[in-house]
Structures are given as C-alpha cells and as structure tokens.
Design a protein around this motif. Structure first.
Motif, PDB file in Angstrom:
ATOM      1  N   ASP A 179     -58.032   7.042  17.089  1.00  0.00           N
ATOM      2  CA  ASP A 179     -56.490   6.568  16.440  1.00  0.00           C
ATOM      3  C   ASP A 179     -55.958   7.388  15.166  1.00  0.00           C
ATOM      4  OD1 ASP A 179     -54.912   4.626  14.262  1.00  0.00           O
ATOM      5  OD2 ASP A 179     -55.785   3.156  15.726  1.00  0.00           O
ATOM      6  N   SER A 180     -54.576   7.710  15.809  1.00  0.00           N
ATOM      7  CA  SER A 180     -54.603   9.393  14.233  1.00  0.00           C
ATOM      8  C   SER A 180     -52.613   8.632  14.426  1.00  0.00           C
ATOM      9  CB  SER A 180     -53.863  10.228  14.970  1.00  0.00           C
ATOM     10  OG  SER A 180     -54.958  10.532  15.761  1.00  0.00           O
ATOM     11  N   ARG A 181     -53.285   8.961  12.255  1.00  0.00           N
ATOM     12  CA  ARG A 181     -51.883   8.554  11.737  1.00  0.00           C
ATOM     13  C   ARG A 181     -51.367   9.786  11.263  1.00  0.00           C
ATOM     14  NH1 ARG A 181     -48.605   4.556   9.716  1.00  0.00           N
ATOM     15  NH2 ARG A 181     -47.103   5.111   7.896  1.00  0.00           N
ATOM     16  N   ALA A 182     -49.675  10.295  11.553  1.00  0.00           N
ATOM     17  CA  ALA A 182     -49.499  11.562  10.270  1.00  0.00           C
ATOM     18  C   ALA A 182     -48.040  11.482  10.079  1.00  0.00           C
ATOM     19  CB  ALA A 182     -49.028  12.776  12.073  1.00  0.00           C
ATOM     20  N   GLU A 183     -48.581  12.707   8.411  1.00  0.00           N
ATOM     21  CA  GLU A 183     -47.816  12.571   7.366  1.00  0.00           C
ATOM     22  C   GLU A 183     -47.469  13.061   7.127  1.00  0.00           C
ATOM     23  OE1 GLU A 183     -48.394   9.559   3.554  1.00  0.00           O
ATOM     24  OE2 GLU A 183     -49.700   9.001   5.383  1.00  0.00           O
ATOM     25  N   GLY A 184     -46.576  14.111   7.244  1.00  0.00           N
ATOM     26  CA  GLY A 184     -45.570  15.799   6.951  1.00  0.00           C
ATOM     27  C   GLY A 184     -45.615  16.209   5.632  1.00  0.00           C
ATOM     28  N   PHE A 185     -45.854  17.342   5.617  1.00  0.00           N
ATOM     29  CA  PHE A 185     -45.891  17.766   4.540  1.00  0.00           C
ATOM     30  C   PHE A 185     -45.609  18.905   4.239  1.00  0.00           C
ATOM     31  CE2 PHE A 185     -48.561  15.025   3.473  1.00  0.00           C
ATOM     32  CZ  PHE A 185     -49.477  14.782   1.905  1.00  0.00           C
ATOM     33  N   VAL A 186     -44.154  19.695   3.100  1.00  0.00           N
ATOM     34  CA  VAL A 186     -43.985  20.568   3.256  1.00  0.00           C
ATOM     35  C   VAL A 186     -44.703  22.031   3.948  1.00  0.00           C
ATOM     36  CG1 VAL A 186     -43.157  22.683   1.722  1.00  0.00           C
ATOM     37  CG2 VAL A 186     -43.277  20.654   0.667  1.00  0.00           C
ATOM     38  N   ASP A 187     -45.700  22.154   4.039  1.00  0.00           N
ATOM     39  CA  ASP A 187     -46.401  23.393   4.828  1.00  0.00           C
ATOM     40  C   ASP A 187     -47.765  22.710   5.805  1.00  0.00           C
ATOM     41  OD1 ASP A 187     -47.790  22.403   2.713  1.00  0.00           O
ATOM     42  OD2 ASP A 187     -48.680  24.527   1.681  1.00  0.00           O
ATOM     43  N   GLY A 188     -47.463  21.271   5.644  1.00  0.00           N
ATOM     44  CA  GLY A 188     -48.337  20.922   6.508  1.00  0.00           C
ATOM     45  C   GLY A 188     -48.222  20.104   7.150  1.00  0.00           C
ATOM     46  N   GLU A 218     -68.756   5.890  15.440  1.00  0.00           N
ATOM     47  CA  GLU A 218     -67.580   6.292  14.328  1.00  0.00           C
ATOM     48  C   GLU A 218     -67.523   7.209  13.335  1.00  0.00           C
ATOM     49  OE1 GLU A 218     -64.643   3.210  11.902  1.00  0.00           O
ATOM     50  OE2 GLU A 218     -64.843   2.869  14.128  1.00  0.00           O
ATOM     51  N   LEU A 219     -66.195   8.256  13.876  1.00  0.00           N
ATOM     52  CA  LEU A 219     -66.181   8.747  12.895  1.00  0.00           C
ATOM     53  C   LEU A 219     -64.154   8.730  12.609  1.00  0.00           C
ATOM     54  CD1 LEU A 219     -66.130  12.109  11.196  1.00  0.00           C
ATOM     55  CD2 LEU A 219     -65.325  12.882  12.936  1.00  0.00           C
ATOM     56  N   SER A 220     -64.375   8.455  10.553  1.00  0.00           N
ATOM     57  CA  SER A 220     -63.201   8.116  10.156  1.00  0.00           C
ATOM     58  C   SER A 220     -63.083   9.387   8.775  1.00  0.00           C
ATOM     59  CB  SER A 220     -63.387   7.059   9.183  1.00  0.00           C
ATOM     60  OG  SER A 220     -63.267   5.783  10.358  1.00  0.00           O
ATOM     61  N   ALA A 221     -61.878   9.613   8.810  1.00  0.00           N
ATOM     62  CA  ALA A 221     -61.279  10.609   8.186  1.00  0.00           C
ATOM     63  C   ALA A 221     -60.407  11.211   8.020  1.00  0.00           C
ATOM     64  CB  ALA A 221     -61.917  12.752   9.022  1.00  0.00           C
ATOM     65  N   THR A 222     -59.616  11.665   6.198  1.00  0.00           N
ATOM     66  CA  THR A 222     -57.651  11.987   6.582  1.00  0.00           C
ATOM     67  C   THR A 222     -58.200  13.272   5.815  1.00  0.00           C
ATOM     68  OG1 THR A 222     -58.302  10.004   5.815  1.00  0.00           O
ATOM     69  CG2 THR A 222     -55.926  11.631   4.473  1.00  0.00           C
ATOM     70  N   SER A 223     -57.231  14.772   6.124  1.00  0.00           N
ATOM     71  CA  SER A 223     -56.948  16.200   6.008  1.00  0.00           C
ATOM     72  C   SER A 223     -55.810  16.156   6.094  1.00  0.00           C
ATOM     73  CB  SER A 223     -57.806  16.772   6.872  1.00  0.00           C
ATOM     74  OG  SER A 223     -59.418  16.315   7.159  1.00  0.00           O
ATOM     75  N   VAL A 224     -55.848  17.017   5.117  1.00  0.00           N
ATOM     76  CA  VAL A 224     -53.905  17.853   4.907  1.00  0.00           C
ATOM     77  C   VAL A 224     -54.266  18.771   5.798  1.00  0.00           C
ATOM     78  CG1 VAL A 224     -52.626  19.185   2.996  1.00  0.00           C
ATOM     79  CG2 VAL A 224     -53.709  16.761   2.868  1.00  0.00           C
ATOM     80  N   LEU A 225     -53.904  19.272   7.030  1.00  0.00           N
ATOM     81  CA  LEU A 225     -53.805  20.396   8.215  1.00  0.00           C
ATOM     82  C   LEU A 225     -52.700  21.102   8.315  1.00  0.00           C
ATOM     83  CD1 LEU A 225     -55.161  18.599  11.175  1.00  0.00           C
ATOM     84  CD2 LEU A 225     -56.124  19.173   9.486  1.00  0.00           C
ATOM     85  N   PRO A 226     -53.229  22.701   8.012  1.00  0.00           N
ATOM     86  CA  PRO A 226     -52.239  23.997   7.918  1.00  0.00           C
ATOM     87  C   PRO A 226     -51.842  23.610   9.453  1.00  0.00           C
ATOM     88  CG  PRO A 226     -54.171  24.597   7.774  1.00  0.00           C
ATOM     89  CD  PRO A 226     -54.673  23.452   7.941  1.00  0.00           C
TER      90      PRO A 226
END
Length: 255
Positions: A179-188, A218-226
């Motif tokens: 299960d994934s959720r994405a939120e755009g940033f300027v550089d990632g 189960e593994l849950s994580a929130t990361s800002v990805l390049p």
C-alpha cells in the motif's frame, strides 16, 4: 489640596463610571452591527459562474480548492459537484473573478510517479531471488497491490429454531500486500509505504480445530525519495521460512 471622597460620594462616582462604560460598549456594538449590516447590504451576489476542474484526480484535491474559495470569499455561495468536478459559484463579479484566479493557481497538472518495489530474499547475509512490483500513483493519491490467495475460513453460529449449526464463510487475503501513497516535492517525492507478508501455518488455532493460524509480518515507512535513486526501506521476516525480505523502492516521475 485634594479631598478624599466620602463613602457616599465614592459609591455614586463608581456607579456613574460603570454606567458610562456600559453605554460606551453598547454604542460600540451597535455601530459594529450597523456597519456589518450595511456591508452585507452593499454585497450583491449578482454573478453566477461554473468552473470546471481540469486536473483534479481526487476528491481531497477538489475539497482543498473549495476550502480555499470559502476562506477567501466568505460571503459567496460555492458548491462542488464531485462527480463532474465542477464548482458552481454565485457571488459578486469581483468574487467570481477572484475565484477563477484561485482555481487557475490550484488546478495544475498533477505529477504522477512510478514506484518500483524490489523485494530481495536474504538468508545468512546473502542476497538471493528478487521480485519487482510497480505501482503508478498520482501525487496526493494512493495505490495498493495484493498478490496471493484468498483463504476461506468457516465460521458458525447455532440456530435455536432448528437446533442445527449454520456455517458462514469469510475470506482472508494471504500473501503479499503493498500500500503506497505519494506526495510530490520540488526535488523528490514523499512516499508512505506499508508492506505486509502473510502465510497460513501448519498448526491450527486452539479455539477451533478447523481455524487456521495465520503468520503475518508488516513494514511501514515514510521516506522522502530522490527521483531515480533506490532507497532501502528495511527488511522483514517471511512467515514460515528462515529468510528475510529486503524492501527497496525507487521513485520515477511519469509526467
């Protein structure tokens, strides 16, 4: 030379001061109410406009636009048709023009990302077979993937009228879930991931001879990805085995 007020004069003085204060407060409130009423009378909701949202992909994004309109134009009437993605506005000409400007600023093309999850078996520190799963998700939205089987679980209750046991079947998803959720940033991109792995054990529950025991991790994580660079989120034990799964994700912008 000052003279001290006697008790009677002091009481009379305080009473007069309180009366004057009350009168001043009432006059101030009356003036404010009159100004507000005059302002409402001067507001003419004489313009009707329908604005089509061109790029909104979720109800949450459309609701954000509506909230911005209500905050900027409290006296205007604005309604959202979520199925058609149309906003109807009844307001003054100036407010309608402001609404069109706000919508134009917020209703921009939504960035879409491809999230590639790589799950690699690790045993005794050695990397083995890998599996890749791809999900395409718009910024601010979510996507999920399930792979495995649906295991039937029989439940029962007692029918007092017929003295018979009625069986009911419920199904449980067994296998891999992402299960994934994405939120755009300027550089990632900010990605919130939930990876779950489950399996049915050989043993049975002590509460019922036919109830299976389900192993789950189960593994849950929130990361800002390049963009374009893989990031290891962590690893999890695979139920019923001796190896672990290393979870890696890569985010690429589709459009």
């Amino acid at each position: 030379m000052s003279r001290r007020l006697d008790a009677g004069n002091e009481k009379k003085y305080l009473s007069n001061a309180l009366t004057i204060t009350i009168i001043a407060v009432m006059m101030s409130l009356t003036a404010a109410a009159t100004a507000h009423a005059q302002s409402e009378e001067r507001y003419h909701a004489d313009t009707y406009q329908m604005i089509v949202l061109q790029h909104m992909v979720s109800h949450d994004q459309a609701n954000d636009v509506m909230q911005a309109l209500r905050n900027a134009m409290p006296r205007a009437s604005a309604y959202l048709n979520p199925s058609a993605q149309i906003i109807s506005i009844n307001a003054s000409a100036a407010d309608v023009a402001l609404a069109q400007k706000i919508v134009a600023e917020m209703d921009k093309p939504v960035r879409t990302y491809r999230l590639t999850y790589t799950l690699t078996q690790v045993e005794d520190g050695k990397h083995g077979v890998s599996q890749r799963f791809e999900l395409v998700v718009a910024s601010g939205d979510r996507a999920d993937l399930k792979q495995g089987t649906r295991v039937p679980i029989r439940t029962g209750n007692f029918n007092k009228d017929s003295n018979a046991k009625e069986n009911q079947i419920q199904y449980m998803d067994i296998g891999l879930g992402i299960d994934s959720r994405a939120e755009g940033f300027v550089d990632g991109v900010k990605v919130t991931s939930k990876i779950a792995e489950s399996s049915v054990g050989d043993e049975h529950s002590s509460f019922g001879g036919e109830d299976p025991v389900v192993h789950q991790t189960e593994l849950s994580a929130t990361s800002v990805l390049p963009l374009g660079k893989p990031v290891v989120l962590g690893s999890l034990d695979v139920p019923g085995t001796t190896h672990r799964l290393e979870v890696e994700v890569t985010a690429d912008q589709v459009k």
